[in-house]
Design a protein around this motif. Structure first.
Motif, mmCIF file in Angstrom:
data_model
loop_
_atom_site.group_PDB
_atom_site.id
_atom_site.type_symbol
_atom_site.label_atom_id
_atom_site.label_comp_id
_atom_site.label_asym_id
_atom_site.label_seq_id
_atom_site.Cartn_x
_atom_site.Cartn_y
_atom_site.Cartn_z
ATOM 1 N N GLN A 71 0.832 -1.208 0.000
ATOM 2 C CA GLN A 71 0.000 0.000 0.000
ATOM 3 C C GLN A 71 0.862 1.251 0.000
ATOM 4 O OE1 GLN A 71 -1.412 -0.681 4.322
ATOM 5 N NE2 GLN A 71 -1.120 1.543 4.230
ATOM 6 N N ALA A 72 0.206 2.385 -0.232
ATOM 7 C CA ALA A 72 0.872 3.684 -0.165
ATOM 8 C C ALA A 72 0.920 4.189 1.270
ATOM 9 C CB ALA A 72 0.124 4.688 -1.040
ATOM 10 N N ASP A 73 1.907 5.039 1.574
ATOM 11 C CA ASP A 73 1.978 5.660 2.894
ATOM 12 C C ASP A 73 1.041 6.864 2.955
ATOM 13 O OD1 ASP A 73 3.270 7.717 1.519
ATOM 14 O OD2 ASP A 73 5.227 7.373 2.453
ATOM 15 N N HIS A 74 1.114 7.659 4.010
ATOM 16 C CA HIS A 74 0.112 8.714 4.202
ATOM 17 C C HIS A 74 0.207 9.833 3.168
ATOM 18 C CE1 HIS A 74 3.344 10.957 6.296
ATOM 19 N NE2 HIS A 74 2.598 12.032 6.076
ATOM 20 N N LEU A 109 5.428 -0.932 4.385
ATOM 21 C CA LEU A 109 4.048 -1.174 3.949
ATOM 22 C C LEU A 109 3.964 -2.256 2.873
ATOM 23 C CD1 LEU A 109 2.796 2.513 4.021
ATOM 24 C CD2 LEU A 109 2.615 0.773 5.803
ATOM 25 N N ARG A 110 4.861 -3.221 2.989
ATOM 26 C CA ARG A 110 4.823 -4.428 2.169
ATOM 27 C C ARG A 110 5.065 -5.623 3.079
ATOM 28 N NH1 ARG A 110 5.434 -3.285 -3.388
ATOM 29 N NH2 ARG A 110 6.078 -1.122 -3.775
ATOM 30 N N GLY A 129 -2.685 6.429 2.447
ATOM 31 C CA GLY A 129 -2.907 7.734 1.860
ATOM 32 C C GLY A 129 -3.458 7.596 0.445
ATOM 33 N N TRP A 130 -3.798 8.731 -0.150
ATOM 34 C CA TRP A 130 -4.351 8.723 -1.503
ATOM 35 C C TRP A 130 -3.317 9.247 -2.495
ATOM 36 C CZ3 TRP A 130 -4.708 13.089 -4.588
ATOM 37 C CH2 TRP A 130 -4.500 14.316 -3.940
ATOM 38 N N THR A 135 -9.048 5.888 -5.554
ATOM 39 C CA THR A 135 -9.612 5.915 -4.223
ATOM 40 C C THR A 135 -8.661 5.190 -3.276
ATOM 41 O OG1 THR A 135 -11.675 5.577 -2.983
ATOM 42 C CG2 THR A 135 -10.921 3.748 -4.379
ATOM 43 N N VAL A 136 -8.907 5.261 -1.987
ATOM 44 C CA VAL A 136 -8.012 4.670 -0.993
ATOM 45 C C VAL A 136 -8.120 3.146 -1.045
ATOM 46 C CG1 VAL A 136 -7.414 4.611 1.449
ATOM 47 C CG2 VAL A 136 -8.332 6.704 0.431
ATOM 48 N N HIS A 137 -6.977 2.459 -1.030
ATOM 49 C CA HIS A 137 -6.994 1.014 -1.209
ATOM 50 C C HIS A 137 -5.720 0.373 -0.701
ATOM 51 C CE1 HIS A 137 -4.900 2.670 -4.703
ATOM 52 N NE2 HIS A 137 -4.265 1.496 -4.794
#
Length: 230
Positions: A71-74, A109-110, A129-130, A135-137
């Motif tokens: 995922q992405a960070d903030h 975040l992996r 984060g986006w 959208t957020v995922h």
């Protein structure tokens, strides 16, 4: 796993959903340490995710499924890749997103986990984060033997709005895409929304029970997607 998480997952059995196949996106890497805690040094609201995988009969737990998440960070950045901010009016495509790894040592975040005898696994992370046009995922690949299914986990927009009013998220511009306007979410994303408990101050626990079809496509076919976003 903590007993409260086990109980939450067990209670979602009657509402178990078919795991929806979705795009992998450009930010997958062959770097997914087998660990539950994936946050590392990233700032953000604590998020605990509990997942349960059942066979096609909706009752038999699937043990030993290797589950990868990333995922992405903030601020919307994936470990290893440069930040990307679309220019005003820019149409984001797979060609416009930077795909070269610039920090091979980054793994935040992996992570990956194998499901236990109850078909359950868990991850400790932060609320994502986006970034432009999505959208957020959270991304997920479930490997069952030589088969795999790629999908994405989502969040209720009302919860995201509350989270993003607080630090460290509130310093960024307003996100440009919601579940209602995300083209990837539109293709079955409603089934992959996490059931959340908690609050935007102390953190959330999100759970999801999914049915994994053994007829999922072979793992060799789950390569990088040609879709426009991650």
């Amino acid at each position: 796993m903590e007993e409260d998480l086990v109980e939450l997952l067990a209670s979602t059995r009657v509402t178990c959903r078919l795991l929806v196949e979705q795009t992998q996106g450009p930010y997958h890497r062959a770097v997914h340490p087998e660990r539950r805690e994936i946050t590392e040094d990233r700032d953000g609201l604590p998020l605990r995710i509990g997942l349960r995988f059942l066979a096609a009969d909706g009752a038999t737990p699937l043990a030993g499924v290797l589950v990868e998440v990333w995922q992405a960070d903030h601020v919307g950045r994936y470990s290893g890749f440069p930040s990307f901010e679309a220019r005003p009016g820019q149409v984001v495509t797979s060609e416009s997103v930077p795909r070269d790894v610039i920090a091979a040592g980054e793994t935040y975040l992996r992570g990956s986990q194998r499901t236990d005898e109850r078909g359950m696994c868990a991850f400790n992370t932060i609320y994502p984060g986006w970034y432009a046009s999505r959208t957020v995922h959270i991304h997920l690949i479930a490997h069952l033997g030589d088969r795999s299914v790629t999908t994405q986990l989502y969040f209720p927009d009302t919860v995201t709005d509350e989270v993003y009013r607080r630090p460290p998220y509130r310093g960024r511009p307003q996100r440009d895409t919601t579940n209602a306007t995300d083209s990837i979410f539109a293709d079955g994303g409603e089934q992959m929304i996490l059931d959340l408990q908690g609050d935007p101050t102390t953190g959330y626990t999100g759970v999801l029970c999914v049915v994994l079809d053994r007829q999922a496509r072979p793992a060799s076919a789950a390569g990088p997607s040609a879709e426009s976003d991650d």
